[in-house]
Design an enzyme around this catalytic site. Structure first.
Site, PDB file in Angstrom:
ATOM      1  N   THR A   1       6.600   0.114  -1.619  1.00  0.00           N
ATOM      2  CA  THR A   1       6.420   1.562  -1.553  1.00  0.00           C
ATOM      3  C   THR A   1       6.516   2.123  -0.140  1.00  0.00           C
ATOM      4  O   THR A   1       6.462   3.346   0.039  1.00  0.00           O
ATOM      5  CB  THR A   1       5.052   1.960  -2.125  1.00  0.00           C
ATOM      6  OG1 THR A   1       4.026   1.330  -1.335  1.00  0.00           O
ATOM      7  CG2 THR A   1       4.917   1.541  -3.573  1.00  0.00           C
ATOM      8  N   LYS A   2       6.642   1.272   0.858  1.00  0.00           N
ATOM      9  CA  LYS A   2       6.544   1.738   2.237  1.00  0.00           C
ATOM     10  C   LYS A   2       7.829   2.420   2.701  1.00  0.00           C
ATOM     11  O   LYS A   2       8.885   2.313   2.086  1.00  0.00           O
ATOM     12  CB  LYS A   2       6.193   0.568   3.161  1.00  0.00           C
ATOM     13  CG  LYS A   2       4.823  -0.049   2.856  1.00  0.00           C
ATOM     14  CD  LYS A   2       3.713   0.980   2.946  1.00  0.00           C
ATOM     15  CE  LYS A   2       2.323   0.388   2.805  1.00  0.00           C
ATOM     16  NZ  LYS A   2       2.000  -0.018   1.427  1.00  0.00           N
ATOM     17  N   ASN A   3       7.742   3.119   3.840  1.00  0.00           N
ATOM     18  CA  ASN A   3       8.882   3.890   4.336  1.00  0.00           C
ATOM     19  C   ASN A   3      10.070   3.008   4.683  1.00  0.00           C
ATOM     20  O   ASN A   3      11.222   3.435   4.565  1.00  0.00           O
ATOM     21  CB  ASN A   3       8.464   4.719   5.554  1.00  0.00           C
ATOM     22  CG  ASN A   3       7.561   5.872   5.175  1.00  0.00           C
ATOM     23  OD1 ASN A   3       6.942   5.869   4.118  1.00  0.00           O
ATOM     24  ND2 ASN A   3       7.485   6.872   6.041  1.00  0.00           N
TER      25      ASN A   3
END
Length: 376
Positions: A184-186
């Site tokens: 889910t991270k950038n």
């Protein structure tokens, strides 16, 4: 114009923004024969060191592993205390326990729910070995007062890949900064983590701890009883593609955050966390606080109603010190009123460069309808 009914399909809260480029990079890596740590992991470390402005970046198996190894590299161990925030994913506290130390929870600020430097100062004692702040949602903590305490600082920057604090890139400021490459991270690789540091001793210690290597021949030796915490080239190849897309993804996030800001401003009792104009916010999460008196219902009511509208949300975070493992292990934990109140109010709305503008508009329209029902 506000839509009159909910979406026909469910809007996932934070799907990864991946495409054919990531698929091709994985295929190329598989064809190269490097399944474990190799040239792509090394390239990721070099490019991230340039991006963060750090002397060293070490790629590891997860953001949790990054935090754990950083603490061990700073000799955190039995009998020590590490001050951290309760508004975080439990991994931030778990790694302190895994290192043999005790997490000491400081309260957070009302504005952005980041750790309160004044409370940290009051908690420093003879056993305090380090401070572990968390840059919640992508807003950097107020680092200067923490650094002024003269203790090692390990930043949990899982939400803060693009963040900068007062003109300094997060990753270049403290003894060690830990990033996550979770799905889910950038910058998403599925799993993985990074440790950025300007300290040669920390980098050397992490290098010894993250992987037990066998040299040529039948005789080998190890300097420390380390871990299996290296990053594979398959995952590094995904992260490298994501790193190349970061500016485009940031532009999408900014556009979507602006849509949310304009809409939420008109909804009484629904307020976003503060963002400091002096800093660069990574815009990893769009977190609002639901005031049940003004918004007409609780956070949990809003989350359920939005789910019925086919809008996915999440909670960042429930206070760690009130979770069962920490209540039972540390029963003398003092009340933390700001964090405890926030834990009942925070709600994260859908935010991902995989979303279209229409997806975010659907989420906003659903939030307006729910708010209207609850406040009627």
């Amino acid at each position: 114009m506000q839509r009159l009914s909910s979406r026909e399909t469910f809007l996932s809260f934070q799907p990864p923004a991946i495409g054919e480029e990531e698929i091709a990079a994985v295929a190329d890596t598989l064809r190269s024969g490097w399944l474990t740590t190799g040239p792509r992991s090394a390239e990721l470390e070099q490019r991230c060191a340039e991006y963060f402005g750090a002397k060293h970046v070490m790629a590891v198996a997860s953001g949790t592993a990054a935090l754990h190894l950083a603490l061990l590299a700073l000799d955190v161990g039995a009998g020590d205390e590490v001050i951290t925030t309760p508004i975080t994913w439990p991994a931030t506290a778990n790694v302190i326990v895994h290192a043999g130390a005790k997490p000491v929870f400081a309260d957070v600020r009302e504005s952005d729910l980041n750790i309160d430097p004044e409370h940290v100062r009051a908690l420093v004692g003879p056993r305090t070995k380090a401070i572990c702040p968390v840059h919640l949602a992508g807003q950097p903590c107020d680092m200067d007062p923490l650094l002024a305490l003269g203790l090692p600082v390990v930043e949990d920057a899982a939400h803060a890949f693009e963040s900068a604090y007062r003109g300094r890139k997060v990753g270049s400021i403290s003894d060690a900064t830990c990033f996550s490459l979770y799905a889910t991270k950038n910058v998403a690789a599925g799993e993985g983590g990074l440790i950025a540091t300007n300290r040669d001793d920390v980098a050397d210690a992490v290098a010894e701890l993250r992987l037990m290597r066998r040299s040529h021949g039948s005789l080998y030796d190890i300097a420390v009883p380390g871990y299996k915490a290296n990053l594979s080239d398959v995952l590094a190849s995904i992260a490298l593609v994501q790193l190349g897309k970061i500016d485009g993804h940031t532009a999408v996030r900014r556009r979507h955050v602006a849509l949310y800001d304009a809409a939420v401003a008109a909804l009484d009792g629904i307020e976003p966390l503060a963002r400091d104009d002096r800093d660069v916010h990574a815009l990893h999460l769009y977190v609002v606080r639901v005031d049940p008196e003004r918004a007409g219902a609780t956070r949990d009511d809003y989350q359920q109603a939005l789910a019925e509208e086919n809008i996915g949300t999440s909670i960042h975070f429930l206070p760690v010190h009130r979770l069962t493992a920490y209540r039972e292990r540390f029963p003398d934990q003092r009340p933390l009123p700001v964090a405890e109140r926030a834990g009942q109010q925070v709600l994260s709305l859908p935010l991902s460069p995989a979303h279209s503008d229409g997806d975010v508009e659907d989420a906003i329209d659903a939030l307006r309808r729910v708010h209207e029902r609850f406040t009627a």
